[in-house]
Design a protein around this motif. Structure first.
Motif, PDB file in Angstrom:
ATOM      1  N   CYS A   1       4.171  10.441  -6.999  1.00 40.41           N
ATOM      2  CA  CYS A   1       5.163  10.874  -7.987  1.00 40.41           C
ATOM      3  C   CYS A   1       4.531  11.140  -9.349  1.00 40.41           C
ATOM      4  O   CYS A   1       4.979  12.026 -10.079  1.00 40.41           O
ATOM      5  N   ASP A   2       3.509  10.375  -9.695  1.00 40.52           N
ATOM      6  CA  ASP A   2       2.827  10.554 -10.978  1.00 40.52           C
ATOM      7  C   ASP A   2       1.360  10.183 -10.810  1.00 40.52           C
ATOM      8  O   ASP A   2       0.994   9.009 -10.816  1.00 40.52           O
ATOM      9  N   ARG A   3       0.509  11.194 -10.661  1.00 43.01           N
ATOM     10  CA  ARG A   3      -0.902  10.948 -10.404  1.00 43.01           C
ATOM     11  C   ARG A   3      -1.677  10.529 -11.647  1.00 43.01           C
ATOM     12  O   ARG A   3      -2.890  10.310 -11.574  1.00 43.01           O
ATOM     13  N   ARG A   4      -0.989  10.454 -12.783  1.00 39.78           N
ATOM     14  CA  ARG A   4      -1.644  10.005 -14.011  1.00 39.78           C
ATOM     15  C   ARG A   4      -1.304   8.563 -14.357  1.00 39.78           C
ATOM     16  O   ARG A   4      -1.663   8.078 -15.428  1.00 39.78           O
ATOM     17  N   MET A   5      -0.637   7.857 -13.464  1.00 40.12           N
ATOM     18  CA  MET A   5      -0.323   6.447 -13.711  1.00 40.12           C
ATOM     19  C   MET A   5      -1.601   5.638 -13.781  1.00 40.12           C
ATOM     20  O   MET A   5      -2.525   5.810 -12.974  1.00 40.12           O
ATOM     21  N   THR A   6      -1.673   4.755 -14.765  1.00 33.10           N
ATOM     22  CA  THR A   6      -2.832   3.882 -14.896  1.00 33.10           C
ATOM     23  C   THR A   6      -2.647   2.636 -14.033  1.00 33.10           C
ATOM     24  O   THR A   6      -1.545   2.336 -13.564  1.00 33.10           O
ATOM     25  N   ILE A   7      -3.753   1.907 -13.840  1.00 29.09           N
ATOM     26  CA  ILE A   7      -3.683   0.677 -13.059  1.00 29.09           C
ATOM     27  C   ILE A   7      -2.779  -0.331 -13.765  1.00 29.09           C
ATOM     28  O   ILE A   7      -2.033  -1.073 -13.116  1.00 29.09           O
ATOM     29  N   ALA A   8      -2.810  -0.335 -15.107  1.00 27.54           N
ATOM     30  CA  ALA A   8      -1.943  -1.261 -15.856  1.00 27.54           C
ATOM     31  C   ALA A   8      -0.471  -0.931 -15.630  1.00 27.54           C
ATOM     32  O   ALA A   8       0.362  -1.832 -15.480  1.00 27.54           O
TER      33      ALA A   8
ATOM     34  N   LEU B   1       0.784   0.599 -12.950  1.00 29.99           N
ATOM     35  CA  LEU B   1       1.085   0.221 -11.566  1.00 29.99           C
ATOM     36  C   LEU B   1       1.264  -1.286 -11.446  1.00 29.99           C
ATOM     37  O   LEU B   1       2.114  -1.769 -10.691  1.00 29.99           O
ATOM     38  N   GLU B   2       0.450  -2.029 -12.196  1.00 29.31           N
ATOM     39  CA  GLU B   2       0.540  -3.491 -12.173  1.00 29.31           C
ATOM     40  C   GLU B   2       1.924  -3.953 -12.634  1.00 29.31           C
ATOM     41  O   GLU B   2       2.521  -4.855 -12.037  1.00 29.31           O
ATOM     42  N   GLN B   3       2.455  -3.342 -13.675  1.00 30.63           N
ATOM     43  CA  GLN B   3       3.782  -3.690 -14.171  1.00 30.63           C
ATOM     44  C   GLN B   3       4.872  -3.240 -13.198  1.00 30.63           C
ATOM     45  O   GLN B   3       5.897  -3.901 -13.050  1.00 30.63           O
ATOM     46  N   GLU B   4       4.639  -2.114 -12.516  1.00 35.74           N
ATOM     47  CA  GLU B   4       5.656  -1.537 -11.642  1.00 35.74           C
ATOM     48  C   GLU B   4       5.826  -2.337 -10.351  1.00 35.74           C
ATOM     49  O   GLU B   4       6.958  -2.584  -9.899  1.00 35.74           O
ATOM     50  N   VAL B   5       4.713  -2.738  -9.728  1.00 38.48           N
ATOM     51  CA  VAL B   5       4.799  -3.390  -8.415  1.00 38.48           C
ATOM     52  C   VAL B   5       4.628  -4.904  -8.487  1.00 38.48           C
ATOM     53  O   VAL B   5       4.912  -5.608  -7.520  1.00 38.48           O
ATOM     54  N   GLY B   6       4.117  -5.431  -9.622  1.00 39.79           N
ATOM     55  CA  GLY B   6       4.039  -6.871  -9.795  1.00 39.79           C
ATOM     56  C   GLY B   6       2.899  -7.567  -9.098  1.00 39.79           C
ATOM     57  O   GLY B   6       3.007  -8.746  -8.755  1.00 39.79           O
ATOM     58  N   ILE B   7       1.782  -6.864  -8.844  1.00 35.75           N
ATOM     59  CA  ILE B   7       0.598  -7.516  -8.270  1.00 35.75           C
ATOM     60  C   ILE B   7      -0.555  -7.389  -9.256  1.00 35.75           C
ATOM     61  O   ILE B   7      -0.460  -6.679 -10.254  1.00 35.75           O
ATOM     62  N   SER B   8      -1.657  -8.052  -8.957  1.00 39.98           N
ATOM     63  CA  SER B   8      -2.757  -8.143  -9.916  1.00 39.98           C
ATOM     64  C   SER B   8      -3.504  -6.825 -10.061  1.00 39.98           C
ATOM     65  O   SER B   8      -3.431  -5.933  -9.206  1.00 39.98           O
ATOM     66  N   HIS B   9      -4.250  -6.723 -11.159  1.00 36.02           N
ATOM     67  CA  HIS B   9      -5.074  -5.556 -11.449  1.00 36.02           C
ATOM     68  C   HIS B   9      -6.095  -5.338 -10.334  1.00 36.02           C
ATOM     69  O   HIS B   9      -6.310  -4.217  -9.875  1.00 36.02           O
TER      70      HIS B   9
ATOM     71  N   ILE C   1       0.839  -1.202   0.000  1.00 32.47           N
ATOM     72  CA  ILE C   1       0.000   0.000   0.000  1.00 32.47           C
ATOM     73  C   ILE C   1       0.868   1.245   0.000  1.00 32.47           C
ATOM     74  O   ILE C   1       0.618   2.212  -0.729  1.00 32.47           O
ATOM     75  N   GLY C   2       1.943   1.220   0.810  1.00 32.18           N
ATOM     76  CA  GLY C   2       2.858   2.358   0.857  1.00 32.18           C
ATOM     77  C   GLY C   2       3.576   2.555  -0.470  1.00 32.18           C
ATOM     78  O   GLY C   2       3.796   3.694  -0.895  1.00 32.18           O
ATOM     79  N   LYS C   3       3.908   1.469  -1.140  1.00 34.29           N
ATOM     80  CA  LYS C   3       4.606   1.571  -2.424  1.00 34.29           C
ATOM     81  C   LYS C   3       3.707   2.165  -3.489  1.00 34.29           C
ATOM     82  O   LYS C   3       4.127   3.032  -4.270  1.00 34.29           O
ATOM     83  N   VAL C   4       2.451   1.725  -3.517  1.00 35.24           N
ATOM     84  CA  VAL C   4       1.496   2.274  -4.480  1.00 35.24           C
ATOM     85  C   VAL C   4       1.236   3.750  -4.191  1.00 35.24           C
ATOM     86  O   VAL C   4       1.163   4.574  -5.110  1.00 35.24           O
ATOM     87  N   ARG C   5       1.123   4.100  -2.908  1.00 35.56           N
ATOM     88  CA  ARG C   5       0.914   5.502  -2.535  1.00 35.56           C
ATOM     89  C   ARG C   5       2.062   6.384  -3.022  1.00 35.56           C
ATOM     90  O   ARG C   5       1.848   7.464  -3.555  1.00 35.56           O
ATOM     91  N   GLN C   6       3.287   5.908  -2.850  1.00 35.18           N
ATOM     92  CA  GLN C   6       4.456   6.678  -3.261  1.00 35.18           C
ATOM     93  C   GLN C   6       4.498   6.856  -4.775  1.00 35.18           C
ATOM     94  O   GLN C   6       4.810   7.942  -5.286  1.00 35.18           O
ATOM     95  N   LEU C   7       4.157   5.795  -5.523  1.00 29.74           N
ATOM     96  CA  LEU C   7       4.153   5.882  -6.981  1.00 29.74           C
ATOM     97  C   LEU C   7       3.110   6.868  -7.474  1.00 29.74           C
ATOM     98  O   LEU C   7       3.357   7.650  -8.401  1.00 29.74           O
ATOM     99  N   ILE C   8       1.937   6.853  -6.847  1.00 29.63           N
ATOM    100  CA  ILE C   8       0.866   7.766  -7.254  1.00 29.63           C
ATOM    101  C   ILE C   8       1.239   9.206  -6.939  1.00 29.63           C
ATOM    102  O   ILE C   8       0.950  10.128  -7.713  1.00 29.63           O
TER     103      ILE C   8
END
Length: 234
Positions: free
Chosen positions: A82-89, A91-99, A73-80
């Motif tokens: 940094c870039d609030r326009r990141m798509t779920i797809a 994020l899925e590639q970045e952190v390696g968990i399911s959609h 959860i903290g990793k996803v929060r940090q990524l968002i």
């Protein structure tokens, strides 16, 4: 949970010697639309027929059953952040968990929603915003020091005035009974005839107004003349 309740009933029907089709029919009769799908019923019936006793799903190897850990959860929060326009797809590639896990983290854990940008006439620069703040502070100070300050303010704006305004849907509404015929009206388009109106107001109401003459262009020089006429009116 409802699925475990139905699994227990499947196990019960299996031990009674009933068939898988009879079990499916009984579940659909009791649970209706919430009954397990045919494939799930037949799968669990086969498991219990082969002497499986537990109602739990089989342990899966590889990825853990849940990816919604505090660390993730903290990793996803940090990524968002940094870039609030990141798509779920992405994020899925970045952190390696399911959609689905990312969707749950964003919507349920982080309480975030995807919001579209709002269209505005223009974006102000930092200097423009600071200037507006200084003007607002100055006006506020004057309004607190001088009780008659608001009576001295004159504000104005321009607007296009059409020859006629279209009737809105609410304005054309009528009271009718259930048996009354529905009212009808012809489709109209906005008037092509229009003129620019400039109006100025103070605390008491309209101070000065004028219409732009046919063929006249609303330029800076023309607006200076309008302000001069406003000064005379005041």
């Amino acid at each position: 949970m409802l699925q475990f309740e139905q699994r227990a009933n499947i196990k019960f029907m299996c031990k009674l010697g009933k068939s898988a089709s009879e079990t499916l029919s009984a579940l659909q009769q009791v649970y209706g639309d919430t009954a397990l799908k045919k494939s799930a019923v037949y799968d669990w019936f086969s498991r219990f027929k082969n002497w499986q006793e537990t109602l739990e799903d089989d342990q899966r190897s590889g990825r853990p059953s849940t990816s919604r850990t505090e660390e993730m959860i903290g990793k996803v929060r940090q990524l968002i952040r940094c870039d609030r326009r990141m798509t779920i797809a992405e994020l899925e590639q970045e952190v390696g968990i399911s959609h689905g896990s990312i969707h749950a983290i964003l919507y349920h854990d982080l309480k975030m929603r995807l919001v579209s940008a709002k269209f505005v006439p223009r974006q102000l620069t930092m200097d423009q915003m600071e200037c507006r703040m200084m003007v607002a502070d100055d006006l506020f100070d004057k309004s607190t020091q001088d009780p008659t300050f608001l009576k001295k303010i004159v504000t104005g704006d321009e607007s296009l005035v059409f020859a006629y305004d279209l009737e809105t849907k609410m304005q054309s509404s009528e009271w009718h009974t259930a048996s009354s015929p529905q009212p009808k009206k012809s489709r109209l388009v906005r008037s092509k005839d229009k003129v620019m109106l400039t109006a100025f107001f103070d605390i008491c109401g309209l101070v000065h107004h004028e219409f732009l003459s046919p063929g006249q262009t609303f330029t800076g020089n023309f607006y200076m003349q309008v302000l001069q006429r406003l000064r005379d009116a005041v």
